[in-house]
Design a protein around this motif. Structure first.
Motif, PDB file in Angstrom:
ATOM      1  N   PHE A   1       0.869  -1.147   0.055  1.00  0.00           N
ATOM      2  CA  PHE A   1       0.090   0.081  -0.232  1.00  0.00           C
ATOM      3  C   PHE A   1       0.970   1.159   0.067  1.00  0.00           C
ATOM      4  O   PHE A   1       1.801   1.332   1.020  1.00  0.00           O
ATOM      5  N   ARG A   2       0.848   2.344  -0.957  1.00  0.00           N
ATOM      6  CA  ARG A   2       1.510   3.172  -1.237  1.00  0.00           C
ATOM      7  C   ARG A   2       0.722   4.579  -1.274  1.00  0.00           C
ATOM      8  O   ARG A   2      -0.339   4.247  -2.227  1.00  0.00           O
ATOM      9  N   GLN A   3       1.356   5.760  -1.201  1.00  0.00           N
ATOM     10  CA  GLN A   3       0.720   7.093  -1.634  1.00  0.00           C
ATOM     11  C   GLN A   3       1.751   7.913  -1.912  1.00  0.00           C
ATOM     12  O   GLN A   3       2.801   8.007  -1.297  1.00  0.00           O
ATOM     13  N   SER A   4       1.676   8.415  -2.904  1.00  0.00           N
ATOM     14  CA  SER A   4       2.439   9.645  -3.368  1.00  0.00           C
ATOM     15  C   SER A   4       1.600  10.851  -4.078  1.00  0.00           C
ATOM     16  O   SER A   4       0.845  10.775  -4.719  1.00  0.00           O
ATOM     17  N   ASN A   5       2.396  12.009  -3.752  1.00  0.00           N
ATOM     18  CA  ASN A   5       1.852  13.253  -4.503  1.00  0.00           C
ATOM     19  C   ASN A   5       2.667  13.552  -5.886  1.00  0.00           C
ATOM     20  O   ASN A   5       2.522  14.379  -6.442  1.00  0.00           O
ATOM     21  N   ASP A   6       3.560  12.696  -5.888  1.00  0.00           N
ATOM     22  CA  ASP A   6       4.591  12.832  -7.216  1.00  0.00           C
ATOM     23  C   ASP A   6       4.263  11.934  -8.264  1.00  0.00           C
ATOM     24  O   ASP A   6       4.235  10.686  -8.142  1.00  0.00           O
ATOM     25  N   GLU A   7       3.798  12.401  -9.342  1.00  0.00           N
ATOM     26  CA  GLU A   7       3.497  11.700 -10.397  1.00  0.00           C
ATOM     27  C   GLU A   7       4.506  10.770 -11.033  1.00  0.00           C
ATOM     28  O   GLU A   7       4.355   9.486 -11.421  1.00  0.00           O
ATOM     29  N   ALA A   8       5.864  11.088 -10.927  1.00  0.00           N
ATOM     30  CA  ALA A   8       7.000  10.319 -11.364  1.00  0.00           C
ATOM     31  C   ALA A   8       7.176   9.258 -10.425  1.00  0.00           C
ATOM     32  O   ALA A   8       7.469   8.196 -10.915  1.00  0.00           O
ATOM     33  N   GLN A   9       7.120   9.285  -9.273  1.00  0.00           N
ATOM     34  CA  GLN A   9       7.191   8.379  -8.119  1.00  0.00           C
ATOM     35  C   GLN A   9       5.997   7.201  -8.530  1.00  0.00           C
ATOM     36  O   GLN A   9       6.328   5.974  -8.522  1.00  0.00           O
ATOM     37  N   LEU A  10       4.918   7.630  -8.751  1.00  0.00           N
ATOM     38  CA  LEU A  10       3.767   6.704  -9.041  1.00  0.00           C
ATOM     39  C   LEU A  10       4.120   5.777 -10.301  1.00  0.00           C
ATOM     40  O   LEU A  10       3.991   4.615 -10.444  1.00  0.00           O
ATOM     41  N   ILE A  11       4.613   6.243 -11.332  1.00  0.00           N
ATOM     42  CA  ILE A  11       4.926   5.620 -12.325  1.00  0.00           C
ATOM     43  C   ILE A  11       6.187   5.050 -12.377  1.00  0.00           C
ATOM     44  O   ILE A  11       6.095   3.819 -12.707  1.00  0.00           O
ATOM     45  N   ASP A  12       7.234   5.294 -11.521  1.00  0.00           N
ATOM     46  CA  ASP A  12       8.074   4.211 -11.059  1.00  0.00           C
ATOM     47  C   ASP A  12       7.742   3.115 -10.447  1.00  0.00           C
ATOM     48  O   ASP A  12       8.146   2.071 -10.632  1.00  0.00           O
ATOM     49  N   TRP A  13       6.488   3.072  -9.415  1.00  0.00           N
ATOM     50  CA  TRP A  13       6.159   2.027  -8.812  1.00  0.00           C
ATOM     51  C   TRP A  13       5.469   1.070  -9.769  1.00  0.00           C
ATOM     52  O   TRP A  13       5.575  -0.047  -9.733  1.00  0.00           O
ATOM     53  N   ILE A  14       4.755   1.685 -10.833  1.00  0.00           N
ATOM     54  CA  ILE A  14       3.988   1.049 -11.464  1.00  0.00           C
ATOM     55  C   ILE A  14       4.927   0.106 -12.613  1.00  0.00           C
ATOM     56  O   ILE A  14       4.837  -1.010 -12.802  1.00  0.00           O
ATOM     57  N   HIS A  15       6.119   0.701 -13.038  1.00  0.00           N
ATOM     58  CA  HIS A  15       7.191   0.070 -13.762  1.00  0.00           C
ATOM     59  C   HIS A  15       7.720  -1.121 -12.717  1.00  0.00           C
ATOM     60  O   HIS A  15       7.890  -2.202 -13.336  1.00  0.00           O
ATOM     61  N   GLN A  16       8.111  -0.871 -11.494  1.00  0.00           N
ATOM     62  CA  GLN A  16       8.597  -1.747 -10.614  1.00  0.00           C
ATOM     63  C   GLN A  16       7.384  -2.892 -10.491  1.00  0.00           C
ATOM     64  O   GLN A  16       7.723  -4.193 -10.200  1.00  0.00           O
ATOM     65  N   ALA A  17       6.240  -2.650 -10.441  1.00  0.00           N
ATOM     66  CA  ALA A  17       5.099  -3.591 -10.352  1.00  0.00           C
ATOM     67  C   ALA A  17       5.135  -4.735 -11.296  1.00  0.00           C
ATOM     68  O   ALA A  17       4.710  -5.974 -11.076  1.00  0.00           O
ATOM     69  N   ARG A  18       5.688  -4.510 -12.546  1.00  0.00           N
ATOM     70  CA  ARG A  18       5.850  -5.397 -13.568  1.00  0.00           C
ATOM     71  C   ARG A  18       6.409  -6.743 -12.954  1.00  0.00           C
ATOM     72  O   ARG A  18       5.861  -7.916 -13.279  1.00  0.00           O
ATOM     73  N   ASP A  19       7.329  -6.962 -12.268  1.00  0.00           N
ATOM     74  CA  ASP A  19       7.964  -7.889 -11.604  1.00  0.00           C
ATOM     75  C   ASP A  19       7.789  -8.186 -10.244  1.00  0.00           C
ATOM     76  O   ASP A  19       8.213  -9.240  -9.753  1.00  0.00           O
ATOM     77  N   GLN A  20       6.898  -7.540  -9.535  1.00  0.00           N
ATOM     78  CA  GLN A  20       6.812  -7.493  -8.071  1.00  0.00           C
ATOM     79  C   GLN A  20       5.214  -7.801  -7.892  1.00  0.00           C
ATOM     80  O   GLN A  20       5.044  -8.157  -6.680  1.00  0.00           O
ATOM     81  N   HIS A  21       4.320  -7.530  -8.666  1.00  0.00           N
ATOM     82  CA  HIS A  21       2.986  -7.574  -8.028  1.00  0.00           C
ATOM     83  C   HIS A  21       1.766  -8.325  -9.088  1.00  0.00           C
ATOM     84  O   HIS A  21       2.353  -7.939 -10.586  1.00  0.00           O
ATOM     85  N   ALA A  22       1.099  -8.898  -8.728  1.00  0.00           N
ATOM     86  CA  ALA A  22      -0.007  -9.719  -9.587  1.00  0.00           C
ATOM     87  C   ALA A  22      -1.219  -8.693 -10.374  1.00  0.00           C
ATOM     88  O   ALA A  22      -1.711  -8.928 -11.222  1.00  0.00           O
ATOM     89  N   SER A  23      -1.501  -7.671  -9.241  1.00  0.00           N
ATOM     90  CA  SER A  23      -2.564  -6.882  -9.624  1.00  0.00           C
ATOM     91  C   SER A  23      -2.246  -5.571  -9.097  1.00  0.00           C
ATOM     92  O   SER A  23      -1.500  -5.338  -8.256  1.00  0.00           O
TER      93      SER A  23
END
Length: 146
Positions: A49-71
């Protein structure tokens, strides 16, 4: 997978419960996190569970999710209506994506009626308050347990 479901929260959601409670309610982001974790535990799943006010941070987390999360469950908040970059990042994610909005964006100002994220989301839940997160995690848990 490190965790089953990534729950992302966009800008100003750190102020949930304090900012415009007549629209967003009185629950805090910590309350939402507890609820999501509780639902996931019922199914033997894990939540990041994460929260950010930074668009770039959200994008980085989405990129990382490809290898770390199912949904992914995402409340992109104001970025829903402005961020093609967030939409593009989500379009590269191979799993299910549920977009959540606490308020009904279709009953609000006209600029809120368009969500770029909706164009790549598997499903959208809006207008059900913070219960939308609970429903999103429940839906993904049922999908992941199949």
């Amino acid at each position: 997978m490190a965790t089953d479901i990534l729950v992302l929260n966009g800008p100003n959601l750190n102020l949930l419960g304090k900012r415009q409670p007549e629209i967003y309610g009185h629950e805090t982001i910590a309350d939402v996190e507890r609820s999501c974790r509780s639902v996931a535990r019922e199914y033997g799943l894990t939540i990041d569970f994460r929260q950010s006010n930074d668009e770039a941070q959200l994008i980085d987390w989405i990129h990382q999710a490809r290898d770390q999360h199912a949904s992914i469950v995402i409340n992109p908040a104001g970025y829903s209506h402005t961020s093609v970059a967030l939409m593009d990042a989500l379009s590269a994610f191979p799993g299910h994506i549920i977009e959540v909005h606490i308020s009904n964006i279709h009953r609000r100002e006209s600029f809120r009626h368009l969500s770029y994220v909706s164009k790549v989301a598997t499903g959208v839940i809006c207008g059900l308050g913070t219960a939308g997160y609970h429903l999103a995690v429940h839906h993904l848990a049922c999908h992941l347990k199949k």
